[in-house]
Design an enzyme around this catalytic site. Structure first.
Site, PDB file in Angstrom:
ATOM      1  N   ASP A   1      39.998 -67.972  28.690  1.00  0.00           N
ATOM      2  CA  ASP A   1      40.943 -68.971  28.361  1.00  0.00           C
ATOM      3  C   ASP A   1      40.237 -70.161  27.552  1.00  0.00           C
ATOM      4  OD1 ASP A   1      43.462 -70.103  27.956  1.00  0.00           O
ATOM      5  OD2 ASP A   1      43.967 -70.423  30.150  1.00  0.00           O
TER       6      ASP A   1
ATOM      7  N   ASP B   1      46.381 -72.939  22.402  1.00  0.00           N
ATOM      8  CA  ASP B   1      47.846 -73.218  22.447  1.00  0.00           C
ATOM      9  C   ASP B   1      48.126 -74.634  23.189  1.00  0.00           C
ATOM     10  OD1 ASP B   1      46.782 -71.643  24.633  1.00  0.00           O
ATOM     11  OD2 ASP B   1      48.677 -72.119  25.401  1.00  0.00           O
TER      12      ASP B   1
ATOM     13  N   ALA C   1      52.658 -71.772  29.904  1.00  0.00           N
ATOM     14  CA  ALA C   1      53.202 -73.189  30.609  1.00  0.00           C
ATOM     15  C   ALA C   1      54.505 -72.943  31.632  1.00  0.00           C
ATOM     16  CB  ALA C   1      53.882 -73.938  29.382  1.00  0.00           C
TER      17      ALA C   1
ATOM     18  N   CYS D   1      47.934 -60.565  58.388  1.00  0.00           N
ATOM     19  CA  CYS D   1      47.992 -59.292  57.882  1.00  0.00           C
ATOM     20  C   CYS D   1      46.762 -58.418  58.577  1.00  0.00           C
ATOM     21  CB  CYS D   1      47.897 -59.298  56.566  1.00  0.00           C
ATOM     22  SG  CYS D   1      46.099 -59.344  55.867  1.00  0.00           S
TER      23      CYS D   1
ATOM     24  N   CYS E   1      44.136 -57.267  56.823  1.00  0.00           N
ATOM     25  CA  CYS E   1      42.854 -57.268  56.172  1.00  0.00           C
ATOM     26  C   CYS E   1      41.578 -57.757  56.735  1.00  0.00           C
ATOM     27  CB  CYS E   1      43.066 -58.113  54.883  1.00  0.00           C
ATOM     28  SG  CYS E   1      42.480 -60.067  55.171  1.00  0.00           S
TER      29      CYS E   1
ATOM     30  N   CYS F   1      41.542 -60.741  58.553  1.00  0.00           N
ATOM     31  CA  CYS F   1      42.572 -61.123  59.561  1.00  0.00           C
ATOM     32  C   CYS F   1      42.225 -60.188  60.909  1.00  0.00           C
ATOM     33  CB  CYS F   1      43.978 -60.653  59.067  1.00  0.00           C
ATOM     34  SG  CYS F   1      44.592 -62.063  57.924  1.00  0.00           S
TER      35      CYS F   1
HETATM   36  N1  GUN Z   1      46.993 -71.105  32.062  1.00  0.00           N
HETATM   37  C1  GUN Z   1      48.189 -71.380  32.733  1.00  0.00           C
HETATM   38  N2  GUN Z   1      49.098 -71.690  31.548  1.00  0.00           N
HETATM   39  C2  GUN Z   1      48.635 -71.570  30.542  1.00  0.00           C
HETATM   40  C3  GUN Z   1      48.948 -71.847  29.093  1.00  0.00           C
HETATM   41  O1  GUN Z   1      50.329 -72.090  28.826  1.00  0.00           O
HETATM   42  N3  GUN Z   1      48.267 -71.586  28.084  1.00  0.00           N
HETATM   43  C4  GUN Z   1      46.668 -71.355  28.381  1.00  0.00           C
HETATM   44  N4  GUN Z   1      45.945 -70.921  27.447  1.00  0.00           N
HETATM   45  N5  GUN Z   1      46.368 -71.035  29.550  1.00  0.00           N
HETATM   46  C5  GUN Z   1      46.939 -71.142  30.623  1.00  0.00           C
HETATM   47 ZN    ZN Z   2      44.551 -61.005  55.856  1.00  0.00          ZN
END
Ligand code: GUN
Ligand code: ZN
Length: 654
Positions: free
Chosen positions: A84, A119, A186, A269, A271, A274
Site C-alpha cells: 500500500d 489515492d 475508504a 473456539c 484453535c 484456545c
Molecule cells: N487502506 C484502507 N483503506 C484504504 C484506502 O482507501 N486506500 C488505500 N490506499 N489504502 C487503504
Molecule cells: Zn481460538
C-alpha cells in the site's frame, strides 16, 4: 492474470497469477508490519500478504535495507507481496511527505509484486464537491502510475465517498485502463461504525462497473463475520490488520462477532491458542505475550472462515452461509437485505444449477436470485388462456398428483376447452411451479420449513394475484385456498372435476423451454419422440427420436443433457445466437478435437447463457463444432482472457 474456477452468486473461486506465483481467491492478505513480526505469518498464508511501502519509505534504516535486499527478504516472505502507498496514513494524519511518482517508483524498486498509487481515501458523507475534487485526483494519480511503473502490477483504488454515482463513475473510468486489481477504498470508517448497509451500496455500485476479469479487493475489511457477505458481492481479496488491532484491545474475532477477554469465562473456539490457554491465564499474562496469542487466534478464525466461504462456493451454498452470518447482528442483516436489492445484477452471474439444495432460512430467502430467476423462466413456457392451480401432494409433484382433482374456485372466464390449460402446483417458496418442470433444479432441490411464516404466504398470495391479471381464467383448487389462506369468496366456487394427466412428451418439452429458452421444446422434441422412464425410480431418463438418443436427464438436478444428435437438432431449429458460444478460427481445430473452450477465443455468445447451462459451440459461420457445459456466464465469457469458459462434452466430439 485472473481466471475463475467455480462460482456461486457473484462469489467466485479464482486463480490470480502474479509473476508465475499463484494465489487462490477469495483470500485474506495478512497485513505485515515491516519491522514488528511476532510470529511466522506463513503458517496462515503462504501465498500473499500486504505491507505498507510508506512505512518502509519513511524509516531510513528500513528503506535502505528494502532497497538493498528487496521487500520479500525484508519481511521474509517469498509469496506475492502487495504494498500500500501511504494513502491510509494520509487519510489519518492529513499529510504525508511523498509524491505519487516517488511512492510508485519506490514500490517498484523494492520489488513489490503489486503496488498502489497515492489515492485519496475520501471519508463517508463529505460534501459532494469535496468527494468529486478528491476523486479527480485519485483517478489522475492512478492513470499516471501506469507510466511510472515498469513491470510491477498495479492496484487502482475506487473512491467516491458515499456517493454511489461517483463510485460508479470511478469504476467505469478505471476499467478503461490496464490495471490489475481494483481495491475499493475508504470503507474503514463505515466498518468502524457498523454501517454495513452503506458498504453494500458502495461495493455494489463499484462492482457493477468494474471488469469481472480483475480481482476486487475490499480494503481494510478484516473481520471474519463480513467475509461471506463481501464475497457474495464479488470481492476476492481482503486485508487484515484487524487481527492485530483487535488483539491490541484484548478482543477475539469470530465469524459471529467479537468477544472481549474481560467477559470470557470460556475460550471462544478450538484453535491451538484456545485449546492451550484459559481466559484467566491470558488475563494474568504480560500484555505483549497476550497480544501475540490473541492475534494468532484472530488469524486462525479468520482463515478458517475464509476456507468455509470457499467451500460454500464449491458447494453452491454461499447464500445460505451469508444468511446464517447475517443473523449475528442487525446491521449485518440490514446489509444483506440491501444486497438483495441487486438481484437483477447478481442473476447475470449466478449459476443455473448448483451442487446443493436451496434452503429457505427466513423471509430474506424469498428475495434470492433463484426465485427471481424462476419467475423469469416460467415466462419462457407456452402461454395458455387458463391456469389451473393445484396443491402439492408431495415431491416430485408430477408423480404424486392424483389423476383427478375436484373442487375449485373459478376466477375469470375462458372459452377454451379444459385441455388447453396450463397446470401449476402452488407451493413455497417458488410459488407457481409449472407441472412437469418440477424436477428441475432448484424446484425439487429445495428445503422449506413446514411451519410457514407470514411473509411466505403474503409473497405467494401476491404471485397468485398476478396470475388473475395475466390469465383470462384461473382455477384455484380448494386445498390451495385453504393451505395458504387465500380467502377466495364462495361466489367463485365451482365443483368441476379436472383430469390432471400430463403426457411425458409435454413434460420434456416444458423442461426444454424452461432450461434452453422459449420454443426449445418444439425445436428439440418434434418428430417421433419416445420418452423412457427409469423402472427403478420412475424418473424420466432417456429421450429418443425414433432410435436416436437425443438427450438424457441428469438425476441430481433434472437438467436435460444433450447428445451430439440432440445438440445438432437444437442447433438446426434454434436461430443464431440462441444457446450458442462462438469461437474464433484459431480455437476451432482444438475445440473440434475435444478440448475445452477458453474464454479468450470466444467472439460472441447468447446473452442468456449462465454458468452451468448446456450450450452449443459454433464457429464464426455458425457451424456446430462442439457442445458442453458453460463454466462462466455470457458476460464473463466475453470479458475474460484466461481460463475455461465451456467444458466440452468430449465423449461426443467427432
Ligand atoms: N487502506 C484502507 N483503506 C484504504 C484506502 O482507501 N486506500 C488505500 N490506499 N489504502 C487503504
Ligand atoms: Zn481460538
Amino acid at each position: 492474470m485472473f481466471e475463475i474456477k467455480r462460482k456461486d452468486g457473484l462469489g467466485r473461486i479464482g486463480i490470480f497469477t502474479v509473476k508465475n506465483k499463484k494465489v487462490q481467491t477469495p483470500t485474506l492478505m495478512p497485513v505485515i508490519h515491516p519491522k514488528k513480526q511476532e510470529f511466522d505469518i506463513k503458517k496462515f498464508n503462504k501465498e500473499i500478504v500486504i505491507t505498507n511501502a510508506y512505512i518502509i519509505y519513511r524509516d531510513e534504516e528500513l528503506r535502505e535495507e528494502a532497497i538493498k535486499k528487496g521487500v520479500h527478504k525484508l519481511i521474509d516472505f517469498d509469496g506475492v507481496v502487495m504494498t500500500d502507498s501511504g494513502s491510509f496514513q494520509l487519510s489519518k494524519y492529513g499529510d504525508i511527505d511523498v509524491s505519487n511518482k516517488e511512492i510508485i517508483e519506490f514500490q517498484e524498486k523494492i520489488g513489490s509484486d503489486i503496488g498502489t498509487s497515492l489515492d485519496i481515501p475520501t471519508p463517508p458523507y463529505v460534501s459532494r464537491k469535496r468527494a468529486e475534487e478528491e476523486l479527480d485526483i485519485t483517478i489522475k494519480r492512478a492513470i499516471e502510475s501506469l507510466d511510472y511503473r515498469k513491470d510491477m502490477l498495479l492496484n487502482a483504488v475506487v473512491q467516491g465517498s458515499t456517493y454511489p454515482d461517483l463510485r460508479a463513475r470511478c469504476a467505469k473510468e478505471l476499467s478503461k485502463y490496464s490495471f490489475d486489481v481494483h481495491p475499493i477504498g475508504a470503507v474503514v470508517p463505515l466498518l468502524e461504525s457498523y454501517d454495513y448497509r452503506t458498504i453494500v451500496n458502495i461495493v455494489m455500485s463499484s462492482v457493477q462497473h468494474l471488469p469481472r476479469s480483475r480481482p476486487i479487493h475490499l480494503m481494510g475489511a478484516g473481520h471474519p463475520m463480513l467475509f461471506a457477505l463481501m464475497v457474495a458481492m464479488g470481492c476476492d481479496l481482503f486485508d487484515s490488520a484487524a487481527y492485530m488491532l483487535y488483539a491490541q484491545d484484548d478482543r477475539f474475532l469470530s465469524p459471529h462477532g467479537t468477544y472481549k477477554l474481560q467477559d470470557l469465562q470460556e475460550m471462544p473456539c478450538t484453535c491451538p491458542i484456545c485449546l492451550e490457554y484459559t481466559p484467566e491465564e491470558l488475563r494474568r499474562m504480560e500484555k505483549d505475550e497476550r497480544y501475540k496469542l490473541i492475534s494468532q487466534h484472530n488469524l486462525y478464525v479468520s482463515f478458517s472462515e475464509m476456507r468455509r466461504v470457499r467451500q460454500a462456493i464449491y458447494d453452491g451454498s454461499l447464500m445460505e452461509l451469508v444468511e446464517k452470518r447475517c443473523r449475528s447482528h442487525p446491521t449485518l442483516l440490514d446489509a444483506y437485505r440491501e444486497l438483495l436489492k441487486y438481484k437483477k445484477f447478481i442473476e447475470k452471474y449466478d449459476p443455473v444449477t448448483k451442487p446443493s439444495a436451496f434452503f429457505y432460512l427466513g423471509p430474506e430467502s424469498l428475495r434470492r436470485v433463484e426465485i427471481y430467476r424462476h419467475f423469469k423462466k416460467i415466462k419462457q413456457l407456452p402461454k395458455r388462456s387458463r391456469a389451473i392451480l393445484l396443491p402439492s401432494y408431495g415431491k416430485p409433484y408430477n408423480r404424486n398428483i392424483p389423476k383427478k382433482i375436484k373442487g375449485f374456485y373459478r376466477i375469470g372466464n375462458s372459452s377454451k376447452p379444459i385441455e388447453e390449460s396450463q397446470f401449476f402446483v402452488v407451493d413455497v417458496p417458488f410459488c407457481i411451479i409449472p407441472l412437469g418442470v418440477d424436477e428441475l433444479y432448484p424446484l425439487a432441490q429445495c428445503e422449506v420449513p413446514k411451519n410457514y411464516d407470514l411473509e411466505m404466504k403474503e409473497f405467494l398470495i401476491k404471485k397468485i394475484e398476478d396470475l388473475f391479471e395475466e390469465y383470462e381464467e384461473v382455477l384455484v383448487n380448494e386445498l390451495v385456498n385453504e393451505r395458504f389462506d387465500l380467502g377466495l369468496s364462495n361466489k367463485y366456487r365451482d365443483d368441476i372435476e379436472i383430469e390432471t394427466k400430463i403426457e411425458d412428451l409435454e413434460i420434456v418439452k416444458l423442461m426444454a423451454d424452461y432450461q434452453f429458452g422459449e420454443g426449445s421444446g418444439e425445436a428439440l422434441f418434434n418428430g417421433n419422440i419416445r420418452v423412457l422412464r427409469s423402472r427403478k425410480t420412475g424418473r424420466i431418463r432417456y429421450i429418443y427420436e425414433d432410435d436416436v438418443l437425443l438427450a438424457t436427464i441428469r438425476p441430481p438436478d433434472g437438467f436435460i443433457i444433450l447428445t451430439w444428435d440432440g445438440a445438432k437438432k437444437l442447433h438446426e431449429n434454434r436461430e443464431y445466437p440462441l444457446n450458442r458460444v462462438v469461437v474464433n478460427e484459431e480455437a476451432e481445430p482444438f475445440v473440434k478435437a475435444g478440448r475445452n473452450v477458453f474464454a479468450k477465443f470466444i467472439i460472441d455468445c447468447d446473452k442468456k447463457i449462465r454458468a452451468n447451462d448446456e450450450v452449443l459451440v459454433v464457429n464464426k459461420d455458425d457451424e456446430l463444432i462442439a457442445f458442453g457445459k458453460a463454466v462462466l456466464s455470457s458476460y464473463e465469457m466475453m470479458e475474460f482472457e484466461r481460463g475455461v469458459a465451456v467444458k466440452n462434452r468430449k465423449e461426443w466430439s467427432e
